[in-house]
Structure formats: structure tokens, C-alpha cells
Enzyme design. Structure first.
Site, PDB file in Angstrom:
ATOM      1  NE  ARG A  84      -2.948   0.175   3.366  1.00 28.10           N
ATOM      2  CZ  ARG A  84      -4.151   0.675   3.209  1.00 28.10           C
ATOM      3  NH1 ARG A  84      -5.027   0.047   2.457  1.00 28.10           N
ATOM      4  NH2 ARG A  84      -4.497   1.800   3.788  1.00 28.10           N
ATOM      5  NE  ARG A  96       5.760   9.158  -4.259  1.00 31.26           N
ATOM      6  CZ  ARG A  96       5.103   9.536  -3.175  1.00 31.26           C
ATOM      7  NH1 ARG A  96       5.728  10.135  -2.188  1.00 31.26           N
ATOM      8  NH2 ARG A  96       3.815   9.337  -3.091  1.00 31.26           N
ATOM      9  NE  ARG A 130      -3.605  -6.097  15.399  1.00 30.22           N
ATOM     10  CZ  ARG A 130      -3.059  -6.382  16.582  1.00 30.22           C
ATOM     11  NH1 ARG A 130      -3.248  -7.569  17.139  1.00 30.22           N
ATOM     12  NH2 ARG A 130      -2.341  -5.476  17.218  1.00 30.22           N
ATOM     13  CG  ASP A 179      -7.562   2.649   1.322  1.00 33.31           C
ATOM     14  OD1 ASP A 179      -7.595   2.594   2.564  1.00 33.31           O
ATOM     15  OD2 ASP A 179      -6.514   2.692   0.663  1.00 33.31           O
TER      16      ASP A 179
END
Ligand code: FAD
Ligand code: UDP
Length: 390
Positions: free
Chosen positions: A177, A181, A255, A359
Site C-alpha cells: 500500500r 520513491r 485487529r 480503502d
């Protein structure tokens, strides 16, 4: 109670609210939405904190980002977005580094100026322990992306606190996820469309559900009314899949998070919205200071609200937040899916109903797809099972 509803939707989060809105608006069907909580919005629910006036994300910080144009355009019907671009930081051994790992993090961590090519070859060398093997778990994936030293500093301890599960047992997708960079771009997400909703998340749900054909009832648990449902009524269920089947195939690993909210006697506690804590000796994973999500707003209060997050295994009475998704969980989940396929009027959806780390934009995208591929044909009288995955 359900005399006129043509479909029942369990859960007023993004999956349930999107389907309710589409079915009412596009198909003119009467929808009953229930939620066992006393509010709409699911885990994306926000409200104004009475002490500081800050918009608080009750179930943890939510940042909107997507590259899915259909989802972005769809949401424009209900909200505008601010120009907020998320940046995050991590504290490791009392020093602050930018996240996700980028050229600034790498230069700072190794204490030297590196060009993108130099940083790439340094990390490649540090990731070489994997050889030609493709990563099969979170630890291997993380090492393949950032090498062992950065893994051990920024990921190992944080992940141990967040998941309390051997990182070699966790799926690679969790870490995939986060971008890595080799530039100084410090934005947290790569997505084309980003921002926070102008009037907060809850206002989106108020608009989505404000349709004459949608009735919303709060504080209603599906399992308290299940036995009295009219036979054949289609049900969209967005709660935990293992709970739906009364745990008959075993409990899935989830969780949950305890958020310790505190009003601090300063207008700015940490200078940014989210500070992660990489060291295992710090018991919480991250601290959110909510006012920084809305720099465009002004507040009269000289105080600020923060939330410290403590992650732990969910018990049955807790709100399940994150699917752990070990190999054992995947086997259990497959058995529940087989059971779901036998229930002609049941459609499982959303993060909890499909046991997926979705998401917001993915939950909305999945609901839009299910509307087109499952519900439109269903209500037009075309044969097909509601349980067919979208
Ligand atoms: P939910 O929002 O969980 O909604 C399910 C609803 O079903 C709940 O309201 C629940 O009360 C209800 N329900 C369950 N069982 C029953 C029952 N028996 N009877 C009645 N009602 C029931 N996404 C992002 O895009 N960006 C982020 O930054 C981000 N941060 C996150 C941070 C945290 C801490 C968490 C937990 C999630 C985050 N997410 C984020 C993910 C986001 O919350 C989900 O994508 C979204 O909530 C999924 O919507 P949903 O409708 O599937 O589920
Ligand atoms: N992660 C980490 N260190 C960090 C931030 C994230 O190791 O400082 C790992 C951790 O395993 C986490 C995953 O990356 O669960 C995904 O992070 P993200 O910020 O997307 O988590 P979420 O927003 O879902 O809590």
C-alpha cells in the site's frame, strides 16, 4: 416494520450507503438501511469535537484518495473536496523522518547526500538477500522494497505493534500500500484525486441517504430483527462475515484500535496531522492531530485534539477494523464464501463482509460495480444470484 422495503441494507458505511443511493435513485426501489451504531457513516464517521470545535474522525484518521475517476465523479454529487495533500512523518529513536520512504528519508537515515541512482543501487544491494525469490510475505516484500536497514527502522517495529503477528505470516499487500520513491516527493499517496470533504465525511452520508425512498434506522442490530424479516427479502450485509454465519467455520482474525483522545492545552501539538512512532518501546502506533486535516478552517479555541492509537486483536464484542488475513484466515474465509453462495437472497459487501482491506474509494467502487453487475439485473428480473461477487 419492513412492509414497504424492497431491500434491506445492513450497515450505513460507504458500501451500504452507495448501494442504497444507487438503488433508490436509479431504480426507484424502496430501501431500508439499518446500522447498529447510533450514527451513519460507518468507520468514516466524523463529528465536531465540542471542546475544540475540530472535526474529529471517531474511528481513526481518514484521508480520501483515488485514481478511479468514476468514484471521484460519483462523490461530486455529495461533496466538494479541499486541496489537502497528505504528508506523514515517522519518529524513530527520537529523530523525525518523512514518510513514505523517499529520497529525503534515505539521505537523512544514511546521513549522506545521494542521487536517485545512488539511492537505488544502495537499496538494491541491501535488498539482495532475497536473491531471485519473489517475496511471499510482508517481511520479504518490505525488504525487497527498501532493504533490511530501513525495514528494521521504519517497518518492523511499527508492524509488530500494528499487527502483533509475525510479519512472515502477513500478506504482502499490506506493505505494498505504501509507495517508495527515489525523488523528494513527500506526498503520502500517488493518486490523481485527493482531498478532504469540504464539510466532513458525515455530511456526505447525510446527502447520500437523503432520498424519499431510503429509510435509515439507527441503533438496530441485524441479528435482533433477522428472524422477523419477510421471506425472500434481499439483504445486503456489510458486517463481519464470520459473525453472519455465527462463527460456524471458525473466527477470522481481526485487529481493532483503541484511540485515546486528549485535548492538549496548545493550539498546535505536533505541527502535522499524523506522526507515526516506529520504535516498539513506544506503545502507540501513531498520533493524529485532527485540526491539521483542515488547515483552511479557523478555530477560536487555543486548544487542540489529538488521538493516540493502540492496536490489538479484536474480540467478538469489539469493532473489527482490519482483516489480518493470514493463510489460516484465508481458508476460513473461503468456507464462509461457499456458505454465502447457498443463500439466494444474501449479498455480502464492504470491508467486513468481504474480509478485505478496502480503502474508502475501493468500497465505493465495489458498490458501484455491484450495483451494475448484480442489482440492476436482479431488479430488472434477470436471473442471477445476489451472492455473485462484484
Ligand atoms: P464500515 O464503514 O465498517 O461500515 C459497516 C457498518 O456496518 C458499520 O457502521 C457497522 O456498525 C454496521 N454493522 C455491522 N454489523 C452490523 C449489524 N449486525 N447490524 C447493523 N449494522 C451492522 N480508508 C481510506 O480510504 N483512507 C484512509 O485514510 C482510511 N483510514 C482508515 C483508518 C482506520 C483506523 C480504519 C479502521 C479504516 C480506514 N480506512 C481508510 C478504511 C475505511 O474506513 C473503509 O474503507 C470504509 O469504512 C469501508 O466502508 P464499509 O461500508 O465497507 O464498512
Ligand atoms: N507501516 C509501517 N510503518 C509506518 C507506516 C506503515 O511499517 O510508519 C506498515 C504497517 O504494516 C501498516 C502498513 O504499512 O499496517 C500500511 O500502512 P498504512 O499507513 O496504509 O496503514 P493504515 O492507514 O491502514 O493504518
Amino acid at each position: 416494520m419492513l412492509s414497504s422495503a424492497e431491500i434491506l441494507i445492513v450497515g450505513a458505511g460507504f458500501y451500504g450507503a452507495t448501494l442504497a443511493e444507487r438503488i433508490a435513485t436509479k431504480l426507484g426501489k424502496r430501501v431500508l438501511v439499518i446500522d447498529r451504531r447510533q450514527h451513519i457513516g460507518g468507520n468514516a464517521y466524523t463529528e465536531q469535537d465540542p471542546v475544540t470545535g475540530v472535526e474529529v474522525h471517531r474511528y481513526g484518521p481518514h484521508l480520501f484518495h483515488t485514481s478511479n475517476e468514476e468514484v471521484w465523479n460519483y462523490l461530486q454529487n455529495f461533496t466538494g473536496f479541499t486541496s489537502y495533500r497528505h504528508r506523514a512523518f515517522s519518529t524513530y529513536r527520537d529523530k523525525v523522518y518523512p514518510l513514505p520512504i523517499n529520497l529525503a528519508t534515505i539521505c537523512q537515515f544514511f546521513g549522506k547526500r545521494l542521487s536517485p541512482d545512488e539511492a537505488r543501487s544502495l537499496i538494491a544491494e541491501q535488498a539482495s538477500e532475497l536473491g531471485d525469490r519473489s517475496p511471499s510475505n510482508l517481511e520479504e516484500k518490505a525488504i525487497s522494497l527498501v532493504g533490511r536497514p530501513l525495514y528494521e527502522a521504519f517497518i518492523k517495529g511499527y508492524t509488530a505493534k500494528q499487527w502483533q503477528t509475525d510479519p512472515r505470516e502477513l500478506p504482502t499487500q499490506i506493505i505494498a500500500r505504501l509507495p517508495v520513491r527515489y525523488t523528494f516527493d513527500e506526498g503520502y499517496f500517488n493518486d490523481r484525486f485527493q482531498g478532504q470533504p469540504l464539510d466532513g465525511y458525515t455530511a456526505i452520508f447525510e446527502k447520500m441517504l437523503a432520498h424519499d425512498f431510503i429509510e435509515t434506522r439507527l441503533g438496530v442490530d441485524f441479528f435482533d430483527i433477522k428472524a422477523s424479516l419477510p421471506e425472500g427479502l434481499p439483504v445486503v450485509y456489510t458486517g463481519p462475515i464470520d459473525r453472519y454465519f455465527d462463527y460456524c467455520e471458525g473466527e477470522l482474525g481481526w485487529r481493532t484500535i483503541d484511540i485515546e483522545m486528549e485535548v492538549m492545552d496548545t493550539p498546535d501539538y505536533q505541527g502535522t496531522a499524523i506522526m507515526n512512532y516506529a520504535d516498539e518501546t513506544v506503545p502507540y502506533t501513531r498520533v493524529t492531530e485532527f485540526r491539521h486535516f483542515n488547515p483552511e478552517r479557523s478555530y477560536k479555541s487555543g486548544r487542540t485534539l489529538i488521538g493516540r492509537e493502540y492496536s490489538r486483536f479484536a474480540r467478538r464484542a469489539d469493532e473489527p477494523y482490519y482483516p489480518i488475513d493470514t493463510r489460516k484466515d484465508q481458508e476460513i474465509y473461503r468456507r464462509y464464501l461457499a456458505r454465502a453462495a447457498d443463500e439466494a437472497n444474501l449479498h455480502l459487501g464492504g470491508r467486513l463482509g468481504t474480509y478485505r482491506y478496502l480503502d474508502m474509494h475501493q468500497a465505493i467502487g465495489a458498490a458501484l460495480k455491484a450495483f451494475e453487475t448484480v442489482f440492476e439485473p436482479y431488479f430488472e428480473g434477470k436471473p442471477g444470484s445476489l451472492s455473485r461477487p462484484a
